[in-house]
Design an enzyme around this catalytic site. Structure first.
Site, short mmCIF file in Angstrom:
data_model
loop_
_atom_site.label_atom_id
_atom_site.label_comp_id
_atom_site.label_asym_id
_atom_site.label_seq_id
_atom_site.Cartn_x
_atom_site.Cartn_y
_atom_site.Cartn_z
CB SER A 223 12.29 14.52 68.04
OG SER A 223 12.16 13.52 67.05
CE1 TYR B 85 9.28 21.05 54.46
CE2 TYR B 85 10.20 22.61 52.92
CZ TYR B 85 9.19 21.75 53.28
OH TYR B 85 8.11 21.59 52.45
#
Length: 572
Positions: A116, A482
């Protein structure tokens, strides 16, 4: 593709960056925002270039993995945008498209691979931390939560309104709501209430054209996709409306530890046969960690302290009820745990949130408003799903492997209960009936440098490989939240669909194809993309019609940059 077209567009693509430094990109972006009616005084408060003294503090504030913190090898965005209004998000999406840059979206920064806030290509980071309002409605037990809020803030706000309401989500309070829920979201109440996304009622999202949709406007296909398929593949999540759940006034927490010489193998073996079948009010997480313990031994009238490598099995429980009922249940169903009354601590649900977040019993709930995460460790995580109990000799071999490696640990999270009652295609998250428990592999370290990183990454990958006979197959399943780039990445080139299928079927199984169809419909130019995003069905220029190819070839340079270059960034 035409042999003369590719060099021409490659030249355009790279010249557009070579002739434009970060300042000119910043100026172009700001001019675009101004044209989109964002006032100048607001722009100066939400848009940051690398020259701004606040740029690095903002970038680093929500980096949760020190592997990607202030590293000379970690790429940085050319611009950071920190919207304070929904309209800012819409404008940021449109202006990022006009600059032909990639957009990365961050809500909490807990994505294990940092995708991100890092990229191999120039990008703009949209950081949602200012959009974190929470509105609790105790009349219908619902809440609207903006994407930049943390789970801790959500839990705290629920607690201020009611002591018998909660929400089934993660145990780490600094996780961002936007990423957690759009990736599935699970916690210690999943056996009773399912995943976070199983309790989502509505959403607000900015699409590729800057439009703001709610559930009714976006339609059920897109709403389905963002409930576990990963929001950043489809748009920018602004907020979720969630259904709060009823929790008892008294819940019970326990932690029991066993070592190999204390019959830990018996307890682990029995756990995996009962934890998914036991009363759904009970969730027992199992942590396995190789450790070195000191043992005092008497040798020829002398007391010597010996160090011994072993496995510590820690059983962490949350029971939605009092300790008396818990003791009756566990003594009957899970006797190998040898749970004692003194192991059990009755408390309110909000206090159990604090315990699971590793706070002591004197900590007050207000600590949940602290948005600062722990950045002391470098880390790597991987995941698996188990469908059949691991034989005793298999467990023993796993323990010995962990001891030989030295650092890598394993977390077992049981399923069953509500999870087994929901269809695989109800949401993109497919890991439902037939799953006994989920595995998280973990390794943390503090030493800087490539040698230490290589050593620890090797350990966790070695353990993951060793576990192959004991976990799901065809595909070997994985959990999207995950995030693990080891299982496949996408370079957004002509084979993006095939590349996406490699990791996509691990995360989503048969739901992957439906996600691709939704993606192709709502974002055909693949603007919202990352290293493991959902690809579109259009893979290369050959998929375009003759008329489209002709239009792309004949249009002016400005239109080539404005339209064709958007999808060219996919195939270059």
């Amino acid at each position: 593709m035409s042999s003369c077209l590719l060099p021409f567009l490659v030249l355009i693509f790279w010249n557009s960056f070579s002739h434009g430094n970060s300042d000119s990109i910043y100026d172009s972006f700001v001019n675009c925002l101004t044209a989109k009616s964002v006032p100048q005084q607001e722009i100066s408060k939400i848009v940051y270039s690398p020259n701004n003294p606040s740029f690095n503090p903002i970038l680093q504030a929500y980096i949760r993995n020190r592997r990607f913190f202030n590293s000379s090898t970690t790429s940085k965005p050319v611009i950071i945008v920190t919207p304070t209004e929904e309209s800012h998000v819409s404008s940021a999406v449109l202006c990022t498209k006009e600059t032909n840059l990639q957009l990365k979206i961050r809500s909490g920064g807990h994505d294990y691979e940092g995708i991100s806030y890092i990229s191999d290509v120039p990008f703009i980071m949209l950081d949602m931390f200012n959009l974190r309002s929470i509105s609790i409605n105790v009349n219908d037990n619902t809440a609207w939560v903006q994407a930049g809020a943390t789970l801790g803030e959500l839990y705290y706000n629920i607690w201020t309104k009611s002591n018998v309401l909660g929400f089934p989500a993660g145990v780490c309070p600094t996780v961002g709501v936007g990423g957690h829920l759009s990736g599935g979201g699970y916690g210690n109440m999943l056996r009773k209430f399912g995943l976070s996304v199983d309790n989502v009622l509505d959403a607000r999202l900015v699409d590729v054209n800057g439009r703001i949709w709610d559930r009714k406007a976006m339609g059920e296909d897109l709403f389905w996709a963002i409930k576990g398929g990963g929001g950043p593949s489809f748009g920018v999540i602004l907020a979720f409306q969630i259904q709060l759940v009823q929790v008892p006034q008294t819940v019970t927490y326990f932690r029991v530890e066993r070592f190999l010489d204390q019959n830990a193998t018996d307890a682990v073996f029995q756990w995996q046969n009962v934890a998914h079948k036991i009363d759904s009010d009970l969730f027992i997480r199992l942590l396995l960690q190789p450790i070195t313990v000191k043992r005092k031994e008497k040798v020829k009238e002398k007391k010597n302290t010996q160090q011994k490598k072993t496995i510590r099995a820690a059983f962490l429980g949350l029971f939605l009820g009092d300790s008396s009922r818990l003791m009756t249940l566990v003594s009957k169903e899970f006797p190998a745990l040898r749970l004692q009354k003194q192991d059990c601590y009755e408390m309110s649900w909000i206090d159990s949130v604090l315990r699971w977040a590793s706070f002591d019993n004197t900590t007050k709930p207000i600590v949940l408003l602290n948005r600062t995460g722990d950045l002391s460790n470098l880390l790597k995580r991987k995941s698996d799903y188990v469908q059949e109990p691991i034989p005793r000799d298999g467990l023993e071999s796993i323990f010995q492997k962990m001891i030989s490696l030295g650092k890598a640990g394993i977390v077992f999270n049981p399923y069953g209960g509500r999870m087994a009652e929901i269809r695989e295609d109800e949401t993109p998250f497919p890991h439902r009936a037939g799953i006994l428990f989920k595995i998280q592999y973990s390794v943390n370290w503090k030493e800087e440098g490539t040698a230490a990183e290589k050593e620890h990454l090797s350990q966790i990958r070695d353990l993951y490989s060793f576990m192959t006979p004991f976990v799901s197959k065809n595909p070997r399943q994985a959990y999207l939240n995950y995030r693990d780039l080891d299982i496949g990445t996408n370079d957004q080139g002509p084979h993006s669909l095939e590349e996406g299928r490699v990791y996509g079927t691990k995360y989503f199984k048969n739901n992957f194809d439906r996600l691709v169809k939704v993606k192709s419909k709502v974002d055909p130019s693949n603007f919202f993309r990352n290293e493991q995003s959902i690809p579109t069905q259009i893979q290369d220029i050959g998929a375009y019609g003759k008329e489209d190819r002709g239009r792309c070839l004949s249009q002016s340079l400005a239109l080539v940059l404005g339209e064709c270059l958007i999808w060219m960034s996919i195939i270059l």
